[in-house]
Design a protein around this motif. Sequence first.
Motif, PDB file in Angstrom:
ATOM      1  N   LYS A  57       0.831  -1.203   0.000  1.00 41.14           N
ATOM      2  CA  LYS A  57       0.000   0.000   0.000  1.00 41.14           C
ATOM      3  C   LYS A  57       0.867   1.256   0.000  1.00 41.14           C
ATOM      4  O   LYS A  57       0.613   2.202  -0.755  1.00 41.14           O
ATOM      5  CB  LYS A  57      -0.919  -0.010   1.224  1.00 41.14           C
ATOM      6  CG  LYS A  57      -1.879   1.172   1.284  1.00 41.14           C
ATOM      7  CD  LYS A  57      -2.789   1.068   2.497  1.00 41.14           C
ATOM      8  CE  LYS A  57      -3.741   2.249   2.552  1.00 41.14           C
ATOM      9  NZ  LYS A  57      -4.639   2.177   3.737  1.00 41.14           N
ATOM     10  N   ASN A  58       1.896   1.253   0.839  1.00 43.26           N
ATOM     11  CA  ASN A  58       2.780   2.420   0.896  1.00 43.26           C
ATOM     12  C   ASN A  58       3.527   2.617  -0.417  1.00 43.26           C
ATOM     13  O   ASN A  58       3.722   3.744  -0.881  1.00 43.26           O
ATOM     14  CB  ASN A  58       3.787   2.262   2.042  1.00 43.26           C
ATOM     15  CG  ASN A  58       3.119   2.414   3.398  1.00 43.26           C
ATOM     16  OD1 ASN A  58       2.051   2.995   3.493  1.00 43.26           O
ATOM     17  ND2 ASN A  58       3.738   1.876   4.435  1.00 43.26           N
ATOM     18  N   MET A  59       3.945   1.505  -1.014  1.00 42.63           N
ATOM     19  CA  MET A  59       4.663   1.598  -2.285  1.00 42.63           C
ATOM     20  C   MET A  59       3.765   2.230  -3.348  1.00 42.63           C
ATOM     21  O   MET A  59       4.168   3.165  -4.053  1.00 42.63           O
ATOM     22  CB  MET A  59       5.095   0.203  -2.738  1.00 42.63           C
ATOM     23  CG  MET A  59       5.873   0.187  -4.042  1.00 42.63           C
ATOM     24  SD  MET A  59       6.124  -1.486  -4.661  1.00 42.63           S
ATOM     25  CE  MET A  59       7.095  -2.205  -3.352  1.00 42.63           C
ATOM     26  N   VAL A  60       2.536   1.731  -3.448  1.00 52.33           N
ATOM     27  CA  VAL A  60       1.609   2.237  -4.464  1.00 52.33           C
ATOM     28  C   VAL A  60       1.272   3.706  -4.209  1.00 52.33           C
ATOM     29  O   VAL A  60       1.280   4.526  -5.129  1.00 52.33           O
ATOM     30  CB  VAL A  60       0.332   1.378  -4.501  1.00 52.33           C
ATOM     31  CG1 VAL A  60      -0.742   2.042  -5.353  1.00 52.33           C
ATOM     32  CG2 VAL A  60       0.640  -0.010  -5.044  1.00 52.33           C
ATOM     33  N   LEU A  61       0.994   4.057  -2.953  1.00 48.81           N
ATOM     34  CA  LEU A  61       0.637   5.438  -2.637  1.00 48.81           C
ATOM     35  C   LEU A  61       1.783   6.393  -2.948  1.00 48.81           C
ATOM     36  O   LEU A  61       1.578   7.510  -3.422  1.00 48.81           O
ATOM     37  CB  LEU A  61       0.235   5.554  -1.160  1.00 48.81           C
ATOM     38  CG  LEU A  61      -1.106   4.931  -0.790  1.00 48.81           C
ATOM     39  CD1 LEU A  61      -1.357   5.057   0.705  1.00 48.81           C
ATOM     40  CD2 LEU A  61      -2.248   5.564  -1.570  1.00 48.81           C
ATOM     41  N   SER A  62       2.999   5.939  -2.676  1.00 42.30           N
ATOM     42  CA  SER A  62       4.160   6.788  -2.961  1.00 42.30           C
ATOM     43  C   SER A  62       4.313   7.021  -4.464  1.00 42.30           C
ATOM     44  O   SER A  62       4.566   8.141  -4.926  1.00 42.30           O
ATOM     45  CB  SER A  62       5.428   6.126  -2.427  1.00 42.30           C
ATOM     46  OG  SER A  62       5.998   6.875  -1.395  1.00 42.30           O
ATOM     47  N   LEU A  63       4.138   5.949  -5.232  1.00 43.27           N
ATOM     48  CA  LEU A  63       4.247   6.073  -6.681  1.00 43.27           C
ATOM     49  C   LEU A  63       3.150   6.968  -7.237  1.00 43.27           C
ATOM     50  O   LEU A  63       3.388   7.798  -8.119  1.00 43.27           O
ATOM     51  CB  LEU A  63       4.181   4.688  -7.327  1.00 43.27           C
ATOM     52  CG  LEU A  63       5.367   3.771  -7.049  1.00 43.27           C
ATOM     53  CD1 LEU A  63       5.076   2.378  -7.568  1.00 43.27           C
ATOM     54  CD2 LEU A  63       6.629   4.314  -7.676  1.00 43.27           C
ATOM     55  N   VAL A  64       1.948   6.809  -6.721  1.00 32.47           N
ATOM     56  CA  VAL A  64       0.827   7.641  -7.176  1.00 32.47           C
ATOM     57  C   VAL A  64       1.105   9.107  -6.865  1.00 32.47           C
ATOM     58  O   VAL A  64       0.851   9.998  -7.682  1.00 32.47           O
ATOM     59  CB  VAL A  64      -0.493   7.176  -6.524  1.00 32.47           C
ATOM     60  CG1 VAL A  64      -1.607   8.186  -6.780  1.00 32.47           C
ATOM     61  CG2 VAL A  64      -0.899   5.808  -7.052  1.00 32.47           C
ATOM     62  N   SER A  65       1.654   9.360  -5.673  1.00 34.32           N
ATOM     63  CA  SER A  65       1.963  10.742  -5.289  1.00 34.32           C
ATOM     64  C   SER A  65       2.975  11.359  -6.235  1.00 34.32           C
ATOM     65  O   SER A  65       2.838  12.512  -6.651  1.00 34.32           O
ATOM     66  CB  SER A  65       2.512  10.788  -3.853  1.00 34.32           C
ATOM     67  OG  SER A  65       1.503  10.505  -2.929  1.00 34.32           O
ATOM     68  N   GLU A  66       4.004  10.601  -6.572  1.00 35.44           N
ATOM     69  CA  GLU A  66       5.013  11.143  -7.480  1.00 35.44           C
ATOM     70  C   GLU A  66       4.442  11.359  -8.874  1.00 35.44           C
ATOM     71  O   GLU A  66       4.762  12.335  -9.553  1.00 35.44           O
ATOM     72  CB  GLU A  66       6.226  10.220  -7.530  1.00 35.44           C
ATOM     73  CG  GLU A  66       6.994  10.200  -6.216  1.00 35.44           C
ATOM     74  CD  GLU A  66       8.438   9.796  -6.399  1.00 35.44           C
ATOM     75  OE1 GLU A  66       9.040  10.229  -7.388  1.00 35.44           O
ATOM     76  OE2 GLU A  66       8.947   9.054  -5.560  1.00 35.44           O
ATOM     77  N   LEU A  67       3.579  10.434  -9.300  1.00 33.90           N
ATOM     78  CA  LEU A  67       2.965  10.611 -10.613  1.00 33.90           C
ATOM     79  C   LEU A  67       2.112  11.865 -10.662  1.00 33.90           C
ATOM     80  O   LEU A  67       2.007  12.532 -11.681  1.00 33.90           O
ATOM     81  CB  LEU A  67       2.115   9.386 -10.967  1.00 33.90           C
ATOM     82  CG  LEU A  67       2.868   8.180 -11.508  1.00 33.90           C
ATOM     83  CD1 LEU A  67       1.971   6.956 -11.510  1.00 33.90           C
ATOM     84  CD2 LEU A  67       3.381   8.441 -12.915  1.00 33.90           C
ATOM     85  N   ARG A  68       1.485  12.167  -9.582  1.00 29.60           N
ATOM     86  CA  ARG A  68       0.611  13.345  -9.542  1.00 29.60           C
ATOM     87  C   ARG A  68       1.348  14.595  -9.099  1.00 29.60           C
ATOM     88  O   ARG A  68       0.741  15.630  -8.839  1.00 29.60           O
ATOM     89  CB  ARG A  68      -0.576  13.062  -8.616  1.00 29.60           C
ATOM     90  CG  ARG A  68      -1.484  11.968  -9.158  1.00 29.60           C
ATOM     91  CD  ARG A  68      -2.589  11.634  -8.184  1.00 29.60           C
ATOM     92  NE  ARG A  68      -3.458  10.600  -8.747  1.00 29.60           N
ATOM     93  CZ  ARG A  68      -4.439   9.990  -8.079  1.00 29.60           C
ATOM     94  NH1 ARG A  68      -4.668  10.312  -6.817  1.00 29.60           N
ATOM     95  NH2 ARG A  68      -5.177   9.068  -8.653  1.00 29.60           N
ATOM     96  N   GLU A  69       2.646  14.489  -8.995  1.00 30.25           N
ATOM     97  CA  GLU A  69       3.495  15.632  -8.653  1.00 30.25           C
ATOM     98  C   GLU A  69       3.094  16.261  -7.322  1.00 30.25           C
ATOM     99  O   GLU A  69       3.092  17.490  -7.171  1.00 30.25           O
ATOM    100  CB  GLU A  69       3.452  16.688  -9.766  1.00 30.25           C
ATOM    101  CG  GLU A  69       3.938  16.174 -11.108  1.00 30.25           C
ATOM    102  CD  GLU A  69       3.895  17.232 -12.197  1.00 30.25           C
ATOM    103  OE1 GLU A  69       4.776  17.235 -13.039  1.00 30.25           O
ATOM    104  OE2 GLU A  69       2.972  18.053 -12.135  1.00 30.25           O
ATOM    105  N   ASN A  70       2.749  15.430  -6.367  1.00 32.74           N
ATOM    106  CA  ASN A  70       2.420  15.945  -5.049  1.00 32.74           C
ATOM    107  C   ASN A  70       3.685  16.282  -4.277  1.00 32.74           C
ATOM    108  O   ASN A  70       4.778  15.813  -4.604  1.00 32.74           O
ATOM    109  CB  ASN A  70       1.615  14.902  -4.263  1.00 32.74           C
ATOM    110  CG  ASN A  70       0.191  14.806  -4.754  1.00 32.74           C
ATOM    111  OD1 ASN A  70      -0.253  15.653  -5.518  1.00 32.74           O
ATOM    112  ND2 ASN A  70      -0.522  13.798  -4.333  1.00 32.74           N
ATOM    113  N   HIS A  71       3.539  17.075  -3.222  1.00 32.53           N
ATOM    114  CA  HIS A  71       4.676  17.374  -2.370  1.00 32.53           C
ATOM    115  C   HIS A  71       5.054  16.117  -1.602  1.00 32.53           C
ATOM    116  O   HIS A  71       4.200  15.394  -1.104  1.00 32.53           O
ATOM    117  CB  HIS A  71       4.322  18.490  -1.389  1.00 32.53           C
ATOM    118  CG  HIS A  71       4.063  19.799  -2.070  1.00 32.53           C
ATOM    119  ND1 HIS A  71       5.042  20.557  -2.644  1.00 32.53           N
ATOM    120  CD2 HIS A  71       2.905  20.473  -2.295  1.00 32.53           C
ATOM    121  CE1 HIS A  71       4.518  21.646  -3.170  1.00 32.53           C
ATOM    122  NE2 HIS A  71       3.224  21.615  -2.982  1.00 32.53           N
ATOM    123  N   LEU A  72       6.360  15.875  -1.462  1.00 35.05           N
ATOM    124  CA  LEU A  72       6.852  14.664  -0.820  1.00 35.05           C
ATOM    125  C   LEU A  72       7.515  14.995   0.508  1.00 35.05           C
ATOM    126  O   LEU A  72       8.254  15.972   0.626  1.00 35.05           O
ATOM    127  CB  LEU A  72       7.865  13.955  -1.727  1.00 35.05           C
ATOM    128  CG  LEU A  72       7.338  13.495  -3.089  1.00 35.05           C
ATOM    129  CD1 LEU A  72       8.464  12.892  -3.892  1.00 35.05           C
ATOM    130  CD2 LEU A  72       6.210  12.503  -2.917  1.00 35.05           C
TER     131      LEU A  72
END
Length: 579
Positions: free
Chosen positions: A168-183
């Motif tokens: 779940k964390n892996m997928v959420l992290s990838l989704v965040s980067e794809l959507r250019e969210n703040h990390l």
Amino acid sequence: MCAHCFLQCLAGPFSKMAQDSVGFSSDYQFWMQKLSVWDQASTLETQQDTCLHLPRFQEFLRQVYEVLKEMDSNTIIERFPTIGQLLAKTCWNPFILAFDESQKILIWCLCCLINKEPQNSEESKLNSWTRGLLSHILSAFRFDTKEVGLFTQGLGFAPADYCPGLLKNMVLSLVSELRENHLNGFNTQRRMVPEKIRFLSRVCIPLVTLPDIEPLVEALLIYHGHEPQEVLWPEFFDAVNEAFLLKKISLPISAVVCLWLRHLPSLEKATLHLFDKLISSQRNFLRRIECFLKDSLLPEAACHPAIFRIVDEMFRYALLETDGAPEVLAAIQVFTRCFVEALEKKNKQLKFTFKTYFPYASPSLVMMLLQHPKEIPQELWHQPLKHISEMLREMVEDQTHGSYGGPFECWFLFVHFGGWADIAAEQLVMSEAEPPEALLWLLAFSYSPRDRSLQRAQTMTEVKAVLGHLKKLFRSPTLSAKDLQAAAAESQARDPRPPLCQKLIRRLILNFLLWAPGGHVIAREVITLMAPTDELTHEMTGLLDQTLYRWDHLCMEAPKSRKLARELLEELCLAGTAC
């Protein structure tokens, strides 16, 4: 879980390492033996040995990938016949797989085994087996508490929660980067390079049906970079589209639209899949067609003009190939109704003008056809019918309007809104006044668009004569089936009467039976005479279903007529010849 490190690894390639073949072969045998010993991971000593050797084993896996990536899948199997055993043993060892570093390298290695164009059943089986291992790596694992207790307790996780949480964390992290969210709370935006996006889509191909991967699939579909060419693998689009059509995944309409806009073969396949459902099932009543259409999401997706134009073009070909089959005509009408409904719901203020959807049609005619009869008082229906007929007739018979595509294009547009022709047929039977020429022309054109002016005029003459006879019978307190037979045959000017003209007259007689006070008494006898063959019974069933469907959408209050139509439809279906 370090998703950013995972992405760095995905960006590849791994650094190349010089390995002589003898050394690599020796390492290969050593780790095969180790994996056999670790197979069960059931004792504390085995677990400790696994953890002790894990860094070296991960380095070995990197070397394996460096070797495999230079070969095709067939060469890999020839050179390393036991590679499947090695990777499988690795995939099923919870202590190795617990580290995301191991998962990354394994995904790379397994992707090398997949044959994109399997030539025989053995290669297909290997593909299936490999996809199974890939699915296992990223699925929500169910490990036995005893096997992973020591490891997960040290990290503060419950065994049943560790791997699902990892994924779940892996997928959420990838989704965040794809959507250019703040990390990580920092005010910095990261954009994946195209190579990372492309590889990520490749990794997802065998995993698209996993529920935990759906957010990543959606994020990939709606991702829009600035690259001049498509960055996602075509096979990714194929896999997602197939899973969507087979209901193995659920996607929001925004993702589906992106899928079909970015990959035309997927849209074509989705439309053909709908056609297959309409053809292969039993007799399709309009309610069932409507369910199929809405379930396909095609009408909603068609709110985007590019999708509408492609789907509409495929309907056009279907209509031409079937020579105007009633089932195709019905599907086009229901599709258009669902599309307009979705468009109105989606855009109260339309984002696109209707000219965008019907670029070769007269804008004024389109707007006239788009009027919903429900919003017009029933006693005024003759007005829009008259205007529609006049505009169509001018375009069809006046060569100066060739920019609108000629008779076929005008008819194809009218087919989308064919409910107006049904209303015209009903109005002609129910009205006591002289049949208006405009309505006669509209019906003749809708049933036989290929006719020239002279042929159409002959059809109008025959229909007018039949209507004249029906009007005399409409208020008659006593009717017989012979009276209606006489009405249909009395003024037959052509011998034999063209099939489409006969069909139009059967439609008028059915309307008469449903609306004339004395028609209810003789309806069953007349239907039996009118439909002596399975083909004609099928036609009558379609007309009755179409009538009930239209009345429902118009909220027509005609209890007796509705009851009769429903009973006749049920009886025809029970006969088993049309349904």
